[in-house]
Write an enzyme that holds these catalytic residues in place. Structure first.
Site, PDB file in Angstrom:
ATOM      1  CB  ALA A  46      -0.978  -0.014   1.177  1.00  0.00           C
ATOM      2  CG  HIS A  49       7.105   2.282  -4.063  1.00  0.00           C
ATOM      3  ND1 HIS A  49       7.772   2.012  -2.879  1.00  0.00           N
ATOM      4  CD2 HIS A  49       6.375   1.172  -4.343  1.00  0.00           C
ATOM      5  CE1 HIS A  49       7.463   0.784  -2.478  1.00  0.00           C
ATOM      6  NE2 HIS A  49       6.621   0.258  -3.348  1.00  0.00           N
TER       7      HIS A  49
HETATM    8  C1  LIG Z   1       3.649  -8.414  -1.954  1.00  0.00           C
HETATM    9  C2  LIG Z   1       3.385  -7.239  -2.852  1.00  0.00           C
HETATM   10  C3  LIG Z   1       3.671  -5.939  -2.436  1.00  0.00           C
HETATM   11  C4  LIG Z   1       3.464  -4.859  -3.280  1.00  0.00           C
HETATM   12  N1  LIG Z   1       3.620  -3.593  -2.804  1.00  0.00           N
HETATM   13  C5  LIG Z   1       3.414  -2.546  -3.622  1.00  0.00           C
HETATM   14  C6  LIG Z   1       3.538  -1.221  -3.147  1.00  0.00           C
HETATM   15  O1  LIG Z   1       3.693  -0.980  -1.960  1.00  0.00           O
HETATM   16  N2  LIG Z   1       3.437  -0.212  -4.036  1.00  0.00           N
HETATM   17  C7  LIG Z   1       3.233  -0.436  -5.350  1.00  0.00           C
HETATM   18  O2  LIG Z   1       3.234   0.515  -6.110  1.00  0.00           O
HETATM   19  N3  LIG Z   1       3.023  -1.676  -5.821  1.00  0.00           N
HETATM   20  C8  LIG Z   1       3.079  -2.727  -4.988  1.00  0.00           C
HETATM   21  N4  LIG Z   1       2.857  -3.985  -5.441  1.00  0.00           N
HETATM   22  C9  LIG Z   1       2.426  -4.172  -6.811  1.00  0.00           C
HETATM   23  C10 LIG Z   1       0.936  -3.863  -6.975  1.00  0.00           C
HETATM   24  O3  LIG Z   1       0.194  -4.455  -5.947  1.00  0.00           O
HETATM   25  C11 LIG Z   1       0.485  -4.390  -8.336  1.00  0.00           C
HETATM   26  O4  LIG Z   1       1.308  -3.816  -9.322  1.00  0.00           O
HETATM   27  C12 LIG Z   1      -0.950  -4.046  -8.682  1.00  0.00           C
HETATM   28  O5  LIG Z   1      -1.831  -4.318  -7.634  1.00  0.00           O
HETATM   29  C13 LIG Z   1      -1.346  -4.813  -9.917  1.00  0.00           C
HETATM   30  O6  LIG Z   1      -2.649  -4.468 -10.257  1.00  0.00           O
HETATM   31  P1  LIG Z   1      -3.347  -5.113 -11.500  1.00  0.00           P
HETATM   32  O7  LIG Z   1      -4.621  -4.407 -11.687  1.00  0.00           O
HETATM   33  O8  LIG Z   1      -2.399  -5.115 -12.661  1.00  0.00           O
HETATM   34  O9  LIG Z   1      -3.553  -6.640 -11.105  1.00  0.00           O
HETATM   35  P2  LIG Z   1      -4.667  -7.273 -10.134  1.00  0.00           P
HETATM   36  O10 LIG Z   1      -4.991  -6.420  -8.998  1.00  0.00           O
HETATM   37  O11 LIG Z   1      -4.252  -8.662  -9.839  1.00  0.00           O
HETATM   38  O12 LIG Z   1      -5.959  -7.299 -11.064  1.00  0.00           O
HETATM   39  C14 LIG Z   1      -6.091  -8.182 -12.142  1.00  0.00           C
HETATM   40  C15 LIG Z   1      -7.543  -8.611 -12.216  1.00  0.00           C
HETATM   41  O13 LIG Z   1      -7.737  -9.386 -13.393  1.00  0.00           O
HETATM   42  C16 LIG Z   1      -8.695 -10.377 -13.101  1.00  0.00           C
HETATM   43  N5  LIG Z   1      -8.567 -11.443 -14.088  1.00  0.00           N
HETATM   44  C17 LIG Z   1      -7.506 -12.268 -14.273  1.00  0.00           C
HETATM   45  N6  LIG Z   1      -7.761 -13.112 -15.293  1.00  0.00           N
HETATM   46  C18 LIG Z   1      -8.992 -12.818 -15.767  1.00  0.00           C
HETATM   47  C19 LIG Z   1      -9.813 -13.355 -16.805  1.00  0.00           C
HETATM   48  N7  LIG Z   1      -9.403 -14.379 -17.573  1.00  0.00           N
HETATM   49  N8  LIG Z   1     -11.039 -12.819 -17.012  1.00  0.00           N
HETATM   50  C20 LIG Z   1     -11.483 -11.790 -16.241  1.00  0.00           C
HETATM   51  N9  LIG Z   1     -10.753 -11.257 -15.232  1.00  0.00           N
HETATM   52  C21 LIG Z   1      -9.525 -11.754 -15.004  1.00  0.00           C
HETATM   53  C22 LIG Z   1      -8.340 -10.813 -11.689  1.00  0.00           C
HETATM   54  O14 LIG Z   1      -9.417 -11.459 -11.025  1.00  0.00           O
HETATM   55  C23 LIG Z   1      -7.943  -9.498 -11.043  1.00  0.00           C
HETATM   56  O15 LIG Z   1      -9.026  -8.896 -10.353  1.00  0.00           O
HETATM   57  C24 LIG Z   1       3.004  -5.079  -4.600  1.00  0.00           C
HETATM   58  C25 LIG Z   1       2.699  -6.382  -5.009  1.00  0.00           C
HETATM   59  C26 LIG Z   1       2.857  -7.447  -4.135  1.00  0.00           C
HETATM   60  C27 LIG Z   1       2.447  -8.813  -4.551  1.00  0.00           C
END
Ligand SMILES: Cc1cc2nc3c(=O)[nH]c(=O)nc-3n(C[C@H](O)[C@H](O)[C@H](O)COP(=O)(O)OP(=O)(O)OC[C@H]3O[C@@H](n4cnc5c(N)ncnc54)[C@H](O)[C@@H]3O)c2cc1C
Length: 479
Positions: A46, A49
Site C-alpha cells: 500500500a 513509491h
Molecule cells: C507483496 C506485494 C507488495 C506490493 N507492494 C506494492 C507497493 O507498496 N506499491 C506499489 O506501487 N506496488 C506494490 N505492489 C504491486 C501492486 O500491488 C500491483 O502492481 C498491482 O496491484 C497490480 O494491479 P493489476 O490491476 O495489474 O492486477 P490485479 O490487482 O491482480 O488485477 C487483475 C484482475 O484481473 C482479473 N482477471 C484475471 N484473469 C482474468 C480473466 N481471464 N477474465 C477476467 N478477469 C480476469 C483478476 O481477477 C484481477 O481482479 C506489490 C505487489 C505485491 C504482490
C-alpha cells in the site's frame, strides 16, 4: 459492440476505465471475481513509491514518478485515504551507507524531488523506535501510503458513473479476431469489442496467449504480511525500508492509512494466485522487521495475508500494442511499483488507443469528484446532522472501527454494489478492526441480505464460494 473491453478490474483496469469514462465511447470492464480490486490490488504494501528504486530508463521509473504525483491528486479528488508520510531507507553498516548514496543518485536521475541522507542522530530523533544499530537513512519525502482497494473502487465507481459498464463474475476464456472486432468468449456469453486492454494481473500472460503466442511470461511470486493492531500504529512515522537486494525492496515496517502497522513482505515462488500464508514466510518477515524496529509487539497481530507479484524475467512493465493484433494492448508484468504507477500508465494507454485508431471525443459533463460519509471522522455537529437526516447513521454496527449501519447501507448501494461481507469491509472498513469482523460480520451479512433482498445464505464472506451459511439448522431433519 463495445469500443474498448478492459480485462481485469484491479488498479490497472480500474485506472484505464476511469480515464476512458471521460470520452464518448462504450467501454466495459470484464472481471472474473464478484468485486473489483480483489486480485493483487487488495494485498500489497500500500505504498505510493517515490521512484528512487527502479532502474533509470525503465517503464517502472517513468510511470512511478508520474504516478506518484497523479495518484495523490486522484486520491484528493475521489476521497480516497492517502497520506504523504515519506519513506526512510535505513542503513545498518558503512557498506549500506554506500547503497543509500547510490539510491539517492538513482532517484536524482529518475527525477525524485528533495531526497536527503540523514545521519544517525537525525534518524533517531525523527524515529525514536528505530534499532540502535541503524546508522543512517535516505529520506524520500514524496512517498505516500494509500488504501489500495479504496483507490481502485473509487476509480471504478467514477468510471461507472460516467457510463462505463462493468461485468463481474465474468471470466474471459477465449479471444478471436473477426473482421475489425474481437470476439471475447466468457462464462457469461460473448462480448464484442474493437479494442482490448489486457490488465489481468498475474494472469495477463495467459490472457495474452488466448490470441497470441507467448510474448511474455509471468512467474508468480508471493509476499506475506503481518497487519498489527492500532496499538502498534504509531511505532514509526515514516515507511521504514531496509536496503533493497536482488529479491526486491525487502521487508518494510509502515503505518497504514487506517492507523495500523503493516510489516512485510517476503519473496517466494507461488503457484498461480495462491495467497496462503506459511509459518516459514511469516517468521522470516517477523525476524527481518525486528532488525529495523525491535519494539514491534507481534502479539498485537490481527491478520496475516499474502499478495502475488506478476513478475517477469525483464523485471519491467510490459506495456505495448501487440504487433499482430491491432488494438490489443497488454499491460502486464505489473509488479511493484504497479500500484504507484497504474494511474499514470492509464493516461498513456488512452493515448495508445487513440494512436491505433480509437476516436476519442471528450464528454461535456463528467463526474470527477466523490464523497464518502465516514462517520468516525466527522465532527459532533456533522454526526448529529447526519443522524437526523437518516437514523441508520446513529446505529454503530462495527464497534472496533465505529462504522454505522448508514455507511454499510451506502456501501451496498454504491455504483458497484457490495455483495459480500468483505466487499462491505473494503468500502467502509466494517470488520477491519481488532476483532476482524468477529462481532459485526453476521450483522453485515443480515444487512446485505435485507438490502439486496437475497437469502442470507447467498451472502458470502468474500469471493463466490466462500459461503458462511449452508442452510437452516434442523431444516427438515428429525428432532
Ligand atoms: C507483496 C506485494 C507488495 C506490493 N507492494 C506494492 C507497493 O507498496 N506499491 C506499489 O506501487 N506496488 C506494490 N505492489 C504491486 C501492486 O500491488 C500491483 O502492481 C498491482 O496491484 C497490480 O494491479 P493489476 O490491476 O495489474 O492486477 P490485479 O490487482 O491482480 O488485477 C487483475 C484482475 O484481473 C482479473 N482477471 C484475471 N484473469 C482474468 C480473466 N481471464 N477474465 C477476467 N478477469 C480476469 C483478476 O481477477 C484481477 O481482479 C506489490 C505487489 C505485491 C504482490
Amino acid at each position: 459492440m463495445y469500443d474498448v473491453a478492459i480485462i481485469g478490474a484491479g488498479i490497472t483496469g480500474c485506472s484505464i476505465a476511469y480515464e476512458l469514462g471521460k470520452y464518448n465511447i462504450n467501454a466495459v470492464v470484464i472481471e472474473k471475481e464478484n468485486d473489483v480490486s480483489v486480485g493483487t490490488t487488495k494485498a500489497n504494501s500500500a505504498i505510493i513509491h517515490g521512484g528512487y528504486d527502479p532502474k533509470p530508463g525503465t517503464l517502472m521509473a517513468k510511470y512511478n514518478i508520474k504516478g506518484n504525483v497523479y495518484t495523490k491528486e486522484l486520491c484528493q479528488k475521489l476521497d480516497v485515504p492517502f497520506k504523504q508520510i515519506g519513506a526512510l531507507v535505513v542503513a545498518f553498516s558503512e557498506e549500506e551507507k554506500k547503497t543509500l548514496e547510490e539510491l539517492k543518485e538513482r532517484g536524482a536521475q529518475n527525477g525524485v524531488p528533495h531526497m536527503e541522507i540523514w545521519d544517525k542522530e537525525k534518524l533517531h530523533k525523527e524515529e525514536p523506535n528505530i534499532s540502535d544499530n541503524a546508522v543512517a537513512a535516505l529520506l524520500s519525502p514524496n512517498v505516500g501510503i494509500v488504501s489500495p482497494w479504496e483507490l481502485a473502487i473509487a476509480l471504478a465507481e467514477t468510471a461507472v458513473e460516467n457510463g462505463v459498464d462493468i461485468k463481474l463474475n465474468t471470466e474471459v476464456t477465449g479471444i478471436e479476431k473477426k473482421d475489425d472486432a474481437y470476439q471475447i468468449e466468457t462464462n457469461n456469453g460473448m462480448i464484442e469489442a474493437k479494442y482490448i486492454c489486457n490488465a489481468a494481473g498475474v494472469f495477463a500472460d495467459k490472457v495474452n496467449e488466448l490470441i497470441n503466442e507467448k510474448t511474455f511470461e509471468i512467474t508468480p511470486n508471493k509476499g506475506e504480511y503481518y497487519l498489527l493492531d492500532k496499538s502498534q500504529g504509531n511505532l514509526v512515522n515514516h515507511v521504514i525500508f531496509q536496503c533493497p537486494n536482488e529479491k526486491g525492496k525487502g521487508v518494510l515496517v509502515s503505518p497504514t492509512v487506517h492507523g495500523n502497522l503493516i510489516v512485510g513482505p517476503d519473496s517466494q515462488p507461488s503457484a498461480g494466485d495462491d495467497t496462503s500464508t506459511t509459518g516459514s514466510g511469516l517468521s522470516f518477515v517477523k525476524n527481518t522487521a525486528l532488525k529495523s524496529v525491535p519494539g514491534i509487539n507481534f502479539r498485537e497481530s490481527i491478520r496475516n495475508f499474502a499478495g502475488v507479484r506478476a513478475r517477469t524475467k525483464k523485471h519491467d512493465f510490459q506495456i505495448y500494442e501487440d504487433k499482430k493484433n491491432k488494438g490489443f494492448i497488454n499491460i502486464g508484468g505489473m509488479e511493484s511499483p504497479g500500484l504507484s504507477s497504474a494511474t499514470a500508465i492509464a493516461l498513456d494507454v488512452v493515448k495508445m488507443l487513440a494512436d491505433t485508431g480509437l476516436v476519442l471525443e471528450e464528454k461535456n459533463d463528467i463526474v470527477d469528484t466523490r464523497k464518502v460519509n465516514r462517520f468516525k471522522h466527522l465532527s459532533h455537529e456533522k454526526r448529529a446532522e447526519l443522524v437526523k437526516e437518516n437514523p441508520l447513521y446513529g446505529k454503530i454496527i462495527c464497534r472496533c472501527e465505529t462504522v454505522t449501519e448508514g455507511e454499510i447501507v451506502d456501501a451496498i448501494h454504491r455504483p458497484i454494489p457490495a455483495t459480500s461481507i468483505d466487499a462491505v469491509k473494503r468500502r467502509c472498513n466494517a470488520g477491519m478492526g481488532r476483532c476482524q469482523g468477529g462481532f459485526c460480520g453476521p450483522r453485515v451479512q443480515e444487512i446485505i441480505s435485507r438490502e439486496l433482498n437475497i437469502p442470507l445464505k447467498d451472502v458470502p464472506q468474500d469471493r463466490l464460494g466462500t459461503d458462511i451459511i449452508t442452510g437452516e439448522t434442523k431444516d427438515g431433519g428429525a428432532r
